[in-house]
Design an enzyme around this catalytic site. Structure first.
Site, PDB file in Angstrom:
ATOM      1  N   HIS A 123     -25.930  20.214  10.605  1.00 21.17           N
ATOM      2  CA  HIS A 123     -26.419  19.350   9.525  1.00 21.17           C
ATOM      3  C   HIS A 123     -27.705  19.911   8.933  1.00 21.17           C
ATOM      4  CE1 HIS A 123     -26.789  14.893   8.121  1.00 21.17           C
ATOM      5  NE2 HIS A 123     -27.421  15.692   7.278  1.00 21.17           N
ATOM      6  N   ASN A 175     -24.615  18.064  -0.726  1.00 25.22           N
ATOM      7  CA  ASN A 175     -25.295  17.362  -1.828  1.00 25.22           C
ATOM      8  C   ASN A 175     -26.238  18.277  -2.595  1.00 25.22           C
ATOM      9  OD1 ASN A 175     -27.066  17.493   0.343  1.00 25.22           O
ATOM     10  ND2 ASN A 175     -28.028  15.525  -0.084  1.00 25.22           N
ATOM     11  N   ASP A 197     -22.780  13.369   2.817  1.00 26.89           N
ATOM     12  CA  ASP A 197     -24.097  13.048   3.387  1.00 26.89           C
ATOM     13  C   ASP A 197     -25.176  12.871   2.313  1.00 26.89           C
ATOM     14  OD1 ASP A 197     -25.974  12.777   5.654  1.00 26.89           O
ATOM     15  OD2 ASP A 197     -26.865  14.524   4.714  1.00 26.89           O
ATOM     16  N   ASN A 243     -34.082   9.301   5.983  1.00 25.58           N
ATOM     17  CA  ASN A 243     -32.872   8.477   5.968  1.00 25.58           C
ATOM     18  C   ASN A 243     -31.862   9.056   6.949  1.00 25.58           C
ATOM     19  OD1 ASN A 243     -30.517   7.125   5.410  1.00 25.58           O
ATOM     20  ND2 ASN A 243     -30.621   7.382   3.204  1.00 25.58           N
ATOM     21  N   ASP A 294     -30.733  17.768  10.397  1.00 24.80           N
ATOM     22  CA  ASP A 294     -30.884  17.100   9.086  1.00 24.80           C
ATOM     23  C   ASP A 294     -32.088  17.677   8.339  1.00 24.80           C
ATOM     24  OD1 ASP A 294     -30.418  15.513   6.913  1.00 24.80           O
ATOM     25  OD2 ASP A 294     -30.995  13.622   7.862  1.00 24.80           O
TER      26      ASP A 294
END
Lengths: 325, 428
Positions: free
Chosen positions: B56, B90, B150, B276, B303
């Site tokens: 991620h 994204n 995501d 987030n 992330d």
């Protein structure tokens, strides 16, 4: 005295009482033919309003002018902010222009705290309302109003609100006024109860120094002051309550309910009032309702805060003993 | 010189051994290996792990090259000990076509620091309405195996069901960002005591948990596998634990920052803590650590979310969500999991290399440290203590919550197919 005023929770009992006492002295200036003190002569205060609020801005402006400060009013609408300039850039521009204090109103919770702590500027920061976080001068003017009404103008000097029972009614979830009042009234020794539908009580409220009730009628007979909070009509679209009528029936203050309050108890509202929904005209226009006094007291409180934060010379302040003849 | 001898490293934290790299592969593992013809790295006291794999990562290219590029992001990854990263979809344009994922894949190949495996969007434009061409992305040169919107939740139950069903045809997995959108409208931090005090919109735990509960049931219903991104609550852990006990094919990840930081940090209104899902409570942090230890949570994923300085040097509400993580992940895991006794280094290798490679089907990564395997390796000095200075980051962005904080451990060497990408703590 602290360097900034960001949150009512930051005030100690003695600091808060000192502000109230100073405001009592400042209030006497309003009774003079010339309503002006030289305390902040040569100082520049900027009212930095990123969010519309005519009454708060005018109140601060009146306070600043009565202390002889030079005033800069900055409204974000139509300014460089609407062209994308950041809070940081705006603040630094103002500081470069030599402002001595910044009064900031912002739609984002925490914006005044960031301004005061991020190193962007050195000037004292006074929070004039941020998002749903805090509105400390509102809480101070409310406490000042309560002390005058429940303790007495002169008798109140040096006093707090120990043992007074204060009820706040309405949209606590979105209310910076409620947060500020709970913090300050607790500091001043009052017992605070919040009354609202469960949908308008924040998750996490159990950590606040107050009681929570969903039943207004049960709380009214033991309240020394009942403060109605503004309910924004758009809240209904988010299903916080079914209809305006139902809200009014359960949480609105009308004459019948006011009659259940003790005889000395007062009704307060930070304004602007939604008549008919939160409060009926009968209550709003009664002698027990302090809305107009709150507005007048707001100027005195803001004078006191500006005076104390900007380190005004004690000798500039009006002396109540010599003023009253 | 194509031979490298790593001498005396504790392989996966076990006994000290020598590891000989010859070309792109591990040639031998043992004691007293000959150093003839090899460059020697004295690794006494250090831990040798398989190259880390991040399932991620946000690399921002194409579209937000001011935050990160594939090159800067993979340099950051190598610095953190990673040899493979999965790049989230994204971007601008969104990685929802074979063309975009192939572009990202090619940029990764050209970077030379770390293998980049693009993640494809589940829905066109991340809008949650229409399935993207999942098969075309899988069949492309990028060979996409993981699909995710995501940053946004696939909140339409029918779209989620169809995605789970569809990827079964080619062994793909849907990675869900679990966030019920209506319950998180205006949300800016964890909903609870701190949000009530700070007057910031609350992001309730149930907004994550309800989506996870739905998705594990959907995965069971259609017989597919689902991966849950960045678990952040104790309740989410309970749901995943229950789903696994029921035999549902679910995997889950936790970020390093959710293993260490709590919503108490938000009291500073400093946007470096805005992320987030949001930072949760101490109770959640402890539950997440325990779940990573007992295997309920399968992997650590960073992330890594780079943002330029101006997107964070502002008031909380205006700030972007996310924090960089590639270069500090292993240190945070060492502090929160190894030094607390919850994981040993072999288990760290599992949570940060073997398992993420398995979930994402990363070829050549997450392999045992043994002869004949690709030489994707990471050497860590666990005794190192240092204060985090983002000025030294390889990432183009500096939005770390750890600035000025002392963290343990340091990646001294990273090898990508036998080539050193990091030498003595510095990019090669």
């Amino acid at each position: 005295m602290m360097r900034h005023l960001i949150s009512a929770a930051d005030l100690t009992r003695d600091e808060a009482v000192r502000i109230l006492d100073t405001a009592e002295e400042m209030a006497r200036v309003a009774d003079r033919p010339i309503k002006k003190l030289p305390a902040l002569r040569g100082r520049t205060v900027c009212n930095l309003f990123f969010e519309d609020s005519t009454r708060t801005r005018i109140s601060f402006e009146a306070a600043e002018k009565r202390l002889s400060a030079d005033v800069i009013n900055f409204a974000a609408k139509g300014s460089s902010v609407s062209k994308g300039e950041s809070l940081k850039d705006t603040a630094q521009t103002l500081e470069a222009m030599g402002v001595d204090a910044v009064v900031i109103r912002h739609g984002a919770s925490g914006a005044p705290y960031r301004l005061a702590t991020s190193g962007w500027i050195d000037a004292p920061v006074i929070n004039a309302g941020d998002g749903t976080h805090q509105h400390p001068t509102q809480a101070l003017l409310d406490a000042f109003t309560m002390r005058r009404r429940l303790v007495g103008r002169d008798a109140g000097i040096g006093q707090d609100l120990a043992g007074r029972r204060i009820t706040l009614v309405g949209d606590v979830l979105h209310s910076r006024v409620a947060r500020s009042n709970v913090d300050l009234l607790h500091t001043l020794g009052a017992e605070v109860t919040l009354v609202a539908p469960p949908t308008l009580v924040p998750v996490g409220v159990e950590a606040w120094p107050c009681e929570v009730s969903y039943d207004l009628d049960a709380v009214l007979p033991k309240s020394d002051a009942v403060m109605m909070l503004r309910v924004q009509r758009e809240r209904m679209n988010a299903a916080f309550f079914p209809t305006e009528r139902e809200y009014s029936r359960r949480y609105g203050l009308d004459g019948d309910r006011m009659a259940r309050m003790p005889g000395h108890a007062i009704v307060m509202h930070p304004g602007p009032m939604v008549r008919g929904m939160e409060i009926t005209a009968e209550v709003a226009d009664s002698d027990r309702c302090t809305v107009i006094e709150q507005v007048a007291n707001g100027v005195s409180i803001r004078m006191a805060v500006l005076y104390l934060l900007l380190g005004g010379n004690e000798s500039d302040a009006p002396n109540p003993r010599t003023e009253e003849k | 010189m194509s031979k490298i001898l790593i001498r005396g490293a504790k392989v996966l934290g076990g006994e000290a051994q020598d590891v000989l790299i010859d070309g792109e592969t591990v040639a031998a593992v043992g004691t007293g290996l000959s150093a003839e013809g090899a460059r020697v790295i004295e690794a006494g006291g250090q831990i040798l792990l398989p190259g880390l794999v991040d399932l991620h990562t946000h690399l921002r290219e194409p579209g937000r090259e001011d935050s990160e590029t594939v090159l800067t992001g993979t340099r950051a990854a190598a610095s953190g000990g990673y040899t493979a990263v999965f790049a989230m979809a994204n971007t601008f344009p969104v990685a929802d076509t074979a063309g975009v994922v192939e572009q990202v894949y090619r940029l990764g190949k050209e970077s030379g620091y770390c293998d980049v495996q693009p993640i494809g969007a589940v829905t066109v434009g991340l809008e949650g309405k229409k399935l993207a061409e999942l098969g075309a992305m899988h069949d492309s040169a990028a060979g996409v195996t993981v699909f995710s919107d995501d940053g946004k939740c696939v909140d339409d139950a029918v779209i989620m069901r169809r995605a789970l069903e569809y990827v079964k045809a080619f062994g793909g997995v849907v990675a869900q960002h679990a966030q019920e959108p209506r319950l998180t409208e205006g949300a800016q931090m964890n909903e609870g005591v701190v949000s009530a005090e700070l007057g910031l919109g609350g992001w309730p735990a149930v907004a994550e948990e309800s989506v996870i509960a739905r998705d594990v049931l959907l995965a069971e219903h259609v017989g597919s596998r689902v991966h849950i991104c960045h678990l952040s609550t104790a309740g989410s852990v309970e749901i995943v634990r229950w789903a696994k006990s029921r035999g549902i094919d679910v995997t889950a990840e936790v970020t390093p920052h959710h293993l260490l930081l709590t919503d108490e940090m938000v009291r500073s209104y400093n946007p470096v803590y805005k992320v987030n899902p949001p930072l949760r409570t101490e109770r959640d942090v402890l539950a997440l650590r325990e779940a990573l230890a007992d295997g309920t949570i399968d992997i650590v994923a960073t992330d890594h979310a780079p943002h330029p300085h101006e997107d964070k040097d502002c008031e909380w509400a205006a700030a972007a969500m996310g924090m960089v993580g590639l270069e500090t992940a292993l240190s945070v895991v060492q502090q929160t999991m190894v030094e607390t006794g919850l994981l040993d280094w072999a288990q760290v290798a599992d949570r940060m290399s073997f398992a993420p490679a398995r979930i994402g089907r990363a070829q050549g990564h997450g392999r045992p440290v043994s002869a004949g395997e690709p030489a994707n390796l990471t050497l860590v000095d666990p005794a190192y203590r240092g204060v985090v200075d983002p000025a030294g980051f390889a990432s183009r962005s500096r939005n770390t919550p750890y600035e000025g904080r002392e963290l343990p451990g340091r990646v001294t060497h990273t090898f990508l197919r036998g080539r050193a990408t990091v030498v003595d703590g510095k990019l090669a």
